[in-house]
Structures are given as C-alpha cells and as structure tokens.
Design a protein around this motif. Structure first.
Motif, PDB file in Angstrom:
ATOM      1  N   ARG A 135       0.836  -1.204   0.000  1.00 19.24           N
ATOM      2  CA  ARG A 135       0.000   0.000   0.000  1.00 19.24           C
ATOM      3  C   ARG A 135       0.873   1.258   0.000  1.00 19.24           C
ATOM      4  O   ARG A 135       0.581   2.225  -0.707  1.00 19.24           O
ATOM      5  CB  ARG A 135      -0.931  -0.020   1.217  1.00 19.24           C
ATOM      6  N   TYR A 136       1.953   1.265   0.786  1.00 20.96           N
ATOM      7  CA  TYR A 136       2.857   2.415   0.808  1.00 20.96           C
ATOM      8  C   TYR A 136       3.490   2.615  -0.570  1.00 20.96           C
ATOM      9  O   TYR A 136       3.544   3.730  -1.078  1.00 20.96           O
ATOM     10  CB  TYR A 136       3.946   2.222   1.870  1.00 20.96           C
ATOM     11  N   LEU A 137       3.971   1.525  -1.168  1.00 21.36           N
ATOM     12  CA  LEU A 137       4.596   1.638  -2.489  1.00 21.36           C
ATOM     13  C   LEU A 137       3.609   2.180  -3.523  1.00 21.36           C
ATOM     14  O   LEU A 137       3.951   3.044  -4.329  1.00 21.36           O
ATOM     15  CB  LEU A 137       5.146   0.286  -2.935  1.00 21.36           C
ATOM     16  N   TYR A 138       2.404   1.657  -3.491  1.00 13.59           N
ATOM     17  CA  TYR A 138       1.371   2.126  -4.424  1.00 13.59           C
ATOM     18  C   TYR A 138       1.130   3.625  -4.256  1.00 13.59           C
ATOM     19  O   TYR A 138       1.100   4.383  -5.229  1.00 13.59           O
ATOM     20  CB  TYR A 138       0.076   1.335  -4.221  1.00 13.59           C
ATOM     21  N   ILE A 139       0.971   4.085  -3.019  1.00 15.63           N
ATOM     22  CA  ILE A 139       0.692   5.498  -2.770  1.00 15.63           C
ATOM     23  C   ILE A 139       1.858   6.372  -3.211  1.00 15.63           C
ATOM     24  O   ILE A 139       1.654   7.454  -3.775  1.00 15.63           O
ATOM     25  CB  ILE A 139       0.320   5.729  -1.289  1.00 15.63           C
ATOM     26  N   GLN A 140       3.088   5.919  -2.988  1.00 17.71           N
ATOM     27  CA  GLN A 140       4.237   6.723  -3.413  1.00 17.71           C
ATOM     28  C   GLN A 140       4.288   6.836  -4.939  1.00 17.71           C
ATOM     29  O   GLN A 140       4.547   7.914  -5.475  1.00 17.71           O
ATOM     30  CB  GLN A 140       5.547   6.148  -2.862  1.00 17.71           C
ATOM     31  N   LEU A 141       4.049   5.736  -5.626  1.00 17.21           N
ATOM     32  CA  LEU A 141       4.013   5.803  -7.095  1.00 17.21           C
ATOM     33  C   LEU A 141       2.923   6.765  -7.565  1.00 17.21           C
ATOM     34  O   LEU A 141       3.137   7.589  -8.461  1.00 17.21           O
ATOM     35  CB  LEU A 141       3.782   4.410  -7.689  1.00 17.21           C
ATOM     36  N   LYS A 142       1.774   6.671  -6.935  1.00 18.53           N
ATOM     37  CA  LYS A 142       0.652   7.557  -7.284  1.00 18.53           C
ATOM     38  C   LYS A 142       1.015   9.013  -7.000  1.00 18.53           C
ATOM     39  O   LYS A 142       0.719   9.905  -7.796  1.00 18.53           O
ATOM     40  CB  LYS A 142      -0.577   7.128  -6.484  1.00 18.53           C
ATOM     41  N   ASP A 143       1.683   9.258  -5.869  1.00 16.38           N
ATOM     42  CA  ASP A 143       2.091  10.626  -5.530  1.00 16.38           C
ATOM     43  C   ASP A 143       3.123  11.163  -6.518  1.00 16.38           C
ATOM     44  O   ASP A 143       3.076  12.341  -6.887  1.00 16.38           O
ATOM     45  CB  ASP A 143       2.629  10.691  -4.100  1.00 16.38           C
ATOM     46  N   LYS A 177       3.331  10.232  -9.647  1.00 14.01           N
ATOM     47  CA  LYS A 177       2.576  10.419 -10.890  1.00 14.01           C
ATOM     48  C   LYS A 177       1.747  11.704 -10.850  1.00 14.01           C
ATOM     49  O   LYS A 177       1.675  12.439 -11.836  1.00 14.01           O
ATOM     50  CB  LYS A 177       1.669   9.209 -11.137  1.00 14.01           C
ATOM     51  N   GLU A 178       1.131  11.974  -9.708  1.00 12.18           N
ATOM     52  CA  GLU A 178       0.191  13.089  -9.601  1.00 12.18           C
ATOM     53  C   GLU A 178       0.818  14.371  -9.047  1.00 12.18           C
ATOM     54  O   GLU A 178       0.115  15.349  -8.819  1.00 12.18           O
ATOM     55  CB  GLU A 178      -1.016  12.651  -8.768  1.00 12.18           C
ATOM     56  N   GLY A 179       2.136  14.363  -8.814  1.00 14.46           N
ATOM     57  CA  GLY A 179       2.835  15.577  -8.419  1.00 14.46           C
ATOM     58  C   GLY A 179       2.847  15.916  -6.942  1.00 14.46           C
ATOM     59  O   GLY A 179       3.298  16.995  -6.567  1.00 14.46           O
ATOM     60  N   ARG A 180       2.372  15.034  -6.086  1.00 11.68           N
ATOM     61  CA  ARG A 180       2.422  15.303  -4.646  1.00 11.68           C
ATOM     62  C   ARG A 180       3.812  15.012  -4.069  1.00 11.68           C
ATOM     63  O   ARG A 180       4.143  15.434  -2.976  1.00 11.68           O
ATOM     64  CB  ARG A 180       1.361  14.485  -3.906  1.00 11.68           C
ATOM     65  N   ARG A 181       4.593  14.254  -4.815  1.00 15.30           N
ATOM     66  CA  ARG A 181       5.988  13.980  -4.456  1.00 15.30           C
ATOM     67  C   ARG A 181       6.794  14.126  -5.738  1.00 15.30           C
ATOM     68  O   ARG A 181       6.324  13.736  -6.812  1.00 15.30           O
ATOM     69  CB  ARG A 181       6.116  12.560  -3.883  1.00 15.30           C
ATOM     70  N   LEU A 230      14.153  11.467 -11.139  1.00 15.38           N
ATOM     71  CA  LEU A 230      14.129  10.142 -11.766  1.00 15.38           C
ATOM     72  C   LEU A 230      12.756   9.480 -11.655  1.00 15.38           C
ATOM     73  O   LEU A 230      12.248   8.923 -12.617  1.00 15.38           O
ATOM     74  CB  LEU A 230      15.191   9.224 -11.142  1.00 15.38           C
ATOM     75  N   MET A 231      12.170   9.550 -10.450  1.00 15.84           N
ATOM     76  CA  MET A 231      10.913   8.828 -10.220  1.00 15.84           C
ATOM     77  C   MET A 231       9.701   9.477 -10.859  1.00 15.84           C
ATOM     78  O   MET A 231       8.795   8.780 -11.318  1.00 15.84           O
ATOM     79  CB  MET A 231      10.666   8.660  -8.715  1.00 15.84           C
ATOM     80  N   THR A 232       9.644  10.783 -10.883  1.00 10.46           N
ATOM     81  CA  THR A 232       8.469  11.450 -11.444  1.00 10.46           C
ATOM     82  C   THR A 232       8.224  11.026 -12.894  1.00 10.46           C
ATOM     83  O   THR A 232       7.115  10.579 -13.216  1.00 10.46           O
ATOM     84  CB  THR A 232       8.586  12.978 -11.294  1.00 10.46           C
ATOM     85  N   PRO A 233       9.230  11.079 -13.784  1.00 10.73           N
ATOM     86  CA  PRO A 233       8.962  10.641 -15.161  1.00 10.73           C
ATOM     87  C   PRO A 233       8.730   9.128 -15.276  1.00 10.73           C
ATOM     88  O   PRO A 233       8.010   8.681 -16.176  1.00 10.73           O
ATOM     89  CB  PRO A 233      10.201  11.075 -15.943  1.00 10.73           C
TER      90      PRO A 233
END
Length: 195
Positions: A61-69, A71-75, A79-82
């Motif tokens: 669940r943490y990994l999913y939320i971080q990927l989503k963040d 993707k959506e610009g909350r984090r 490297l990770m954003t793109p």
C-alpha cells in the motif's frame, strides 16, 4: 454433505485468490524491469546508488501510494516522477505487490553502535512505533523503515524537516521539525541496523 460442499467452495475460493495474487506479482515482475536499474533486480537496491531506497519487503500500500504521488505531483524526484507518469493504476498496484513480495536483505552499511543507541533513544522519545509499529515494519500507508538504507533515511528525514517532502499529511513533517541533524544521523544508524 452441506459442510463438505461449503469446505470445498471455500478451498476453491482460496485457490482463486492465491492464483490472482500470484498473477499480480508476476505481472509486477514484468512491469518492474525498468526499476531494477536503480532499485536492483531483487528490490534491495544497488551499492552504486546508496541513496535509492530498498523496496523489497515494503508494504504494498505504501509503495502504491508513493508511485501515485510521484505520478500526480504530490511527491517529486527527477528520476521517479517521469518513471511514474505513464503507469496506470493497475501497473502501480502490480509493481507494489511485486516488491512487497520480495525479501529485504541485510544492507552492507557499517552501523556505528553508539549512534544507533542514541537513535533508538530518539525513536523511543518521539514515539516512532506508534505509526511504524514495533520492529519498524510499517503498516498500510506507513512505510517499513527497518533495514532501510542509511543514506535514504537521512535524506528523507531532512526533506521532511526542510518541508521539501510533504506527501505525508503533516505527520513526518511535524516529527522531523523537532530533530537535529545529529538526531537524523543517529536515527539513520539505528533504523539501518534493524533486521
């Protein structure tokens, strides 16, 4: 007879759920191939990039939320954003389940026992286990930090303290604001030492 049918139906349901979970992990393995360059083929990271977190054994669940963040610009991370941008919801869930299924291996960081002892005292004082749980194994949206890479722990605590990372609903930002640089270093040694 009715009890036998119920037991068989329940066993069949469990088999379907196990197969679906295995398919998600296998789909995640394929989708995570691009991630291996930084996070390692086994999710434990690479020695060449100590600032990149180990993902193996993290809560899905943490990994999913971080990927989503990401993707959506909350984090944000260069490297990770793109990397997260083209991922669908199912991609993120599959990748998260894959890394959550892998065992976290001991890292090769040389822990200073004195600093780790001070880090434990600071963790006790700030009640870190209220969220990260005993053993710092994490839960749901709260990450596992036990055995995480020292450089990553220090970088994230500093980012929370400096408010350059804020995708935590304020919890870590609030805690990190009370930490000195030495506290952060000590916590890094302590958390990296946990297995």
């Amino acid at each position: 007879m009715h009890a036998t049918r119920t037991a068989l139906a329940f066993a069949a349901l469990l088999a379907v759920c196990a197969t679906a979970a295995a398919q998600d992990v296998e789909a995640g393995r394929t989708k995570a191939q691009a991630c291996a360059a930084c996070h390692g083929a086994d999710g434990n990271g690479t020695t060449a990039m100590p600032e990149v977190p180990a993902l193996a054994g993290q809560t899905w669940r943490y990994l999913y939320i971080q990927l989503k963040d990401f993707k959506e610009g909350r984090r944000s991370n260069p490297l990770m954003t793109p990397m997260a941008q083209p991922l669908s919801r199912d991609d993120m869930i599959d990748i998260a389940n894959y890394y959550a299924s892998l065992p976290l291996k001991p890292n090769d960081f040389k822990v200073d026992d004195g600093k780790a002892k001070l880090g434990k005292a600071k963790a006790d004082e700030t009640l870190c286990t209220m969220c990260h749980l005993g053993g710092f194994l994490g839960q749901n949206e709260i990450p596992r930090v036990a055995g995480q890479k020292y450089q990553y722990i220090v970088a994230q605590l500093k980012a929370f303290k400096e408010k350059t990372r804020t995708n935590d609903a304020g919890n870590m930002t609030s805690v990190a604001s009370t930490l000195s640089d030495q506290d952060i270093e000590n916590l890094g040694h302590y958390l990296a030492s946990l297995r």
